[in-house]
Scaffold this active site. Structure first.
Site, PDB file in Angstrom:
ATOM      1  N   GLU A  44       0.754  -1.172  -0.292  1.00 23.92           N
ATOM      2  CA  GLU A  44       0.053   0.138   0.075  1.00 23.92           C
ATOM      3  C   GLU A  44       1.232   1.051   0.005  1.00 23.92           C
ATOM      4  O   GLU A  44       0.896   2.039   0.665  1.00 23.92           O
ATOM      5  CB  GLU A  44      -0.332  -0.162   1.276  1.00 23.92           C
ATOM      6  N   GLU A  65      -5.467 -10.229  -2.513  1.00 24.54           N
ATOM      7  CA  GLU A  65      -6.487  -9.693  -1.224  1.00 24.54           C
ATOM      8  C   GLU A  65      -7.229  -9.890  -1.416  1.00 24.54           C
ATOM      9  O   GLU A  65      -8.379  -9.538  -0.971  1.00 24.54           O
ATOM     10  CB  GLU A  65      -5.957  -8.895  -0.664  1.00 24.54           C
TER      11      GLU A  65
HETATM   12  O1  G3I Z   1      -3.403 -11.320  17.422  1.00 24.07           O
HETATM   13  C1  G3I Z   1      -3.457 -10.469  18.606  1.00 24.07           C
HETATM   14  C2  G3I Z   1      -3.498 -11.137  19.922  1.00 24.07           C
HETATM   15  O2  G3I Z   1      -3.266 -11.316  20.457  1.00 24.07           O
HETATM   16  C3  G3I Z   1      -4.854 -10.009  20.136  1.00 24.07           C
HETATM   17  O3  G3I Z   1      -5.606 -10.156  21.277  1.00 24.07           O
HETATM   18  C4  G3I Z   1      -5.447  -8.790  19.936  1.00 24.07           C
HETATM   19  C5  G3I Z   1      -6.594  -7.456  20.632  1.00 24.07           C
HETATM   20  O4  G3I Z   1      -7.056  -6.855  19.544  1.00 24.07           O
HETATM   21  O5  G3I Z   1      -4.904  -8.519  18.903  1.00 24.07           O
HETATM   22  C6  G3I Z   1      -5.031  -9.471  17.743  1.00 24.07           C
HETATM   23  O6  G3I Z   1      -4.072  -9.049  16.233  1.00 24.07           O
HETATM   24  C7  G3I Z   1      -5.165  -9.152  15.058  1.00 24.07           C
HETATM   25  C8  G3I Z   1      -4.434  -9.226  14.341  1.00 24.07           C
HETATM   26  O7  G3I Z   1      -5.517  -8.895  13.402  1.00 24.07           O
HETATM   27  C9  G3I Z   1      -4.751 -10.490  14.667  1.00 24.07           C
HETATM   28  O8  G3I Z   1      -6.459 -10.950  14.437  1.00 24.07           O
HETATM   29  C10 G3I Z   1      -4.467  -7.311  15.196  1.00 24.07           C
HETATM   30  O9  G3I Z   1      -5.908  -6.381  16.382  1.00 24.07           O
HETATM   31  C11 G3I Z   1      -5.083  -6.519  14.342  1.00 24.07           C
HETATM   32  O10 G3I Z   1      -4.490  -4.878  13.997  1.00 24.07           O
HETATM   33  C12 G3I Z   1      -5.053  -7.456  12.881  1.00 24.07           C
HETATM   34  O11 G3I Z   1      -6.124  -6.704  12.230  1.00 24.07           O
HETATM   35  C13 G3I Z   1      -5.313  -7.412  10.647  1.00 24.07           C
HETATM   36  C14 G3I Z   1      -5.088  -6.121   9.598  1.00 24.07           C
HETATM   37  O12 G3I Z   1      -4.312  -6.710   8.348  1.00 24.07           O
HETATM   38  C15 G3I Z   1      -3.930  -5.086  10.496  1.00 24.07           C
HETATM   39  O13 G3I Z   1      -2.801  -6.173  10.437  1.00 24.07           O
HETATM   40  C16 G3I Z   1      -6.667  -8.481   9.734  1.00 24.07           C
HETATM   41  O14 G3I Z   1      -6.398  -9.881  10.938  1.00 24.07           O
HETATM   42  C17 G3I Z   1      -5.831  -8.156   8.530  1.00 24.07           C
HETATM   43  O15 G3I Z   1      -6.631  -8.852   7.709  1.00 24.07           O
HETATM   44  C18 G3I Z   1      -5.051  -7.525   7.732  1.00 24.07           C
HETATM   45  O16 G3I Z   1      -5.324  -7.595   6.456  1.00 24.07           O
HETATM   46  C19 G3I Z   1      -4.583  -6.082   5.482  1.00 24.07           C
HETATM   47  C20 G3I Z   1      -3.544  -6.376   4.568  1.00 24.07           C
HETATM   48  O17 G3I Z   1      -2.777  -6.687   5.371  1.00 24.07           O
HETATM   49  C21 G3I Z   1      -3.387  -5.265   3.196  1.00 24.07           C
HETATM   50  N1  G3I Z   1      -5.057  -5.351   2.988  1.00 24.07           N
HETATM   51  C22 G3I Z   1      -5.691  -4.541   3.703  1.00 24.07           C
HETATM   52  C23 G3I Z   1      -5.815  -5.788   4.394  1.00 24.07           C
HETATM   53  C24 G3I Z   1      -7.175  -5.622   5.175  1.00 24.07           C
HETATM   54  O18 G3I Z   1      -7.680  -4.336   6.268  1.00 24.07           O
END
Ligand code: G3I
Length: 418
Positions: free
Chosen positions: A226, A329
């Site tokens: 991005e 994605e």
């Molecule tokens: O693993 C921790 C957990 O230990 C904790 O208790 C919990 C509390 O919020 O958070 C967990 O981590 C989260 C993680 O997803 C795993 O579920 C993060 O907070 C959360 O921010 C993270 O979100 C991810 C997001 O990217 C940000 O990194 C989404 O799963 C993931 O699907 C999303 O993917 C992005 C691509 O990388 C880039 N393009 C957009 C796409 C969708 O947003």
């Protein structure tokens, strides 16, 4: 209070609203805000009773809106019957088998915890030939307590090993991402004598460590994720761009190539307001001999059917440069598909999926598609506002019970018939 702060931030607030809400919701919100402002004017020029009445009315309008827009809906699922007779079942070919003739990638993204289990694993192996780590290889996810250069590779190692063990291609997602929540990097760059040099050193260290560790095991890396701003034309302002300009992209690509000369290096992103600038970036990289092999277009369809022509014409232009293109994605929010070429919303979703894949297959260097999840039981939409209130998002090919949805069959048919 300094009002200029609000106005400075206004473009990004509006951008966020447009991106976050469906057009219907967005415009309705504008109308309501206008209504509330109007009522507030009356608030100031009328006597006390009218004021109380207007406050009550405002609250009522607010509650009604919340109920209308932020509450889940239920859609009939006729697809289990309608598609019950279809050729595909667990004993038949999976999507990956149909894709094999075309040398095409059909992938999924997930955390390793979710997929490394008997039943799920068997399903995935039946349908997919490529695995992307959804979060486990992100820079911030690899760090212990957010501390730079202090890594915990447990989950990442499991992810890469899973792909290898099951004969799947592995996509490494993602090395450098401006939204990657690197607090320490941002703080230290702010006080560094030469922030650009400091960040470059960290980029090189990180890439050498991670890409080097998995040398020969990662087919493709999303080296930069991005890089473009979503709505305004131009590169996204982030800690990397702000201190290094587009050199951060070039340097990251060079470092990745040095660490694993055989890995394919991608820029991953979306087509926003910045098509030409993104295109020019690829031309510049090629002209300067910077290692770059492809462009991954994400394909999150959240606010209504995307313009397929616009989406594929950009991929085609990149393909014409001799680079590979993928959808990396893909997921299509069910509620974004209301009324799209069918009265049955699950069918609408399937039609759209089929159309996108069909159009992509006509692009010369199109390598394949990765779906952002495994089934509807878990999707990132269900944890971010406002989508978490606007269920069902149901964006994938299988429902929570692993029933194949029309989306599956529309893609199946495209792969069968091309
Ligand atoms: O693993 C921790 C957990 O230990 C904790 O208790 C919990 C509390 O919020 O958070 C967990 O981590 C989260 C993680 O997803 C795993 O579920 C993060 O907070 C959360 O921010 C993270 O979100 C991810 C997001 O990217 C940000 O990194 C989404 O799963 C993931 O699907 C999303 O993917 C992005 C691509 O990388 C880039 N393009 C957009 C796409 C969708 O947003």
């Amino acid at each position: 209070m300094d009002l200029s702060m609000i106005f400075d931030d206004l473009p990004s607030v509006i951008e966020l609203m447009i991106v976050t809400f469906t057009p219907k919701v967005f415009y309705s919100m504008l109308i309501v805000i206008a209504l509330l402002l109007g009522l507030s004017v009356v608030f100031f020029i009328t006597e006390k009773r009218k004021v109380l009445f207007l406050i009550g009315l405002n609250i009522l309008v607010g509650i009604t809106l919340v109920i209308i827009f932020f509450s889940p809906k239920v859609y009939e699922r006729s697809y289990t019957e309608a598609y019950g007779h279809h050729v595909a079942n667990d004993n038949e070919q999976g999507l990956k088998d149909l894709a094999a003739d075309k040398d095409l990638i059909i992938g999924f993204a997930s955390g390793i915890d979710r997929v490394d289990k008997g039943g799920v694993k068997a399903r995935l192996m039946h349908e997919f030939n490529s695995y992307t780590s959804e979060n486990d290889l992100k820079w911030s996810a690899l760090l212990v307590d957010g501390e730079l250069r202090k890594y915990d590779f447990t989950e990442a190692d499991r992810s890469v090993a899973f792909a290898k063990e099951h004969g799947m291609r592995f996509r490494g997602h993602a090395l450098i991402w401006g939204k990657g929540k690197l607090v320490q990097l941002t703080e230290e760059a702010a006080v560094a004598d030469d922030p650009g040099a400091y960040i470059l050193e960290e980029i090189r260290y990180h890439i050498k460590t991670v890409v080097g560790r998995y040398k020969g095991q990662v087919d493709s890396w999303d080296v930069v994720n991005e890089p473009m701003a979503l709505m305004a034309p131009g590169f996204e302002s982030n800690v990397f761009y702000d201190h290094m300009g587009i050199d951060y992209i070039k340097e990251a690509l060079k470092a990745a190539h040095e660490a694993d000369p055989d890995a394919k290096l991608f820029i991953n992103g979306y087509v926003g307001a910045d098509e030409e600038i993104l295109y020019d970036l690829f031309v510049e990289l090629i002209e300067e001999g910077i290692p770059i092999h492809g462009y991954g277009m994400q394909g999150h369809v959240m606010n209504g059917p995307m313009d397929i022509e616009k989406m594929t014409s950009f991929l085609k232009r990149i393909s014409d440069l001799g680079l590979e293109v993928e959808i990396t994605e893909m997921d299509v929010r069910l509620r974004a598909m209301e009324g799209y070429k069918s009265d049955d919303i699950y069918e609408s979703q399937g039609i759209f999926y089929g159309e996108v894949i069909k159009a992509c297959m006509e692009i010369e260097n199109f390598r394949g598609v990765t779906f952002w999840g495994v089934n509807d039981e878990r999707t990132w939409y269900d944890s971010v506002p406002p989508y978490k209130w606007q269920k069902p998002s149901d964006p994938l090919l299988f429902d929570s019970n692993w029933n194949r949805k029309p989306s599956y069959y529309h893609i199946y048919d495209v792969l069968m018939n091309i």
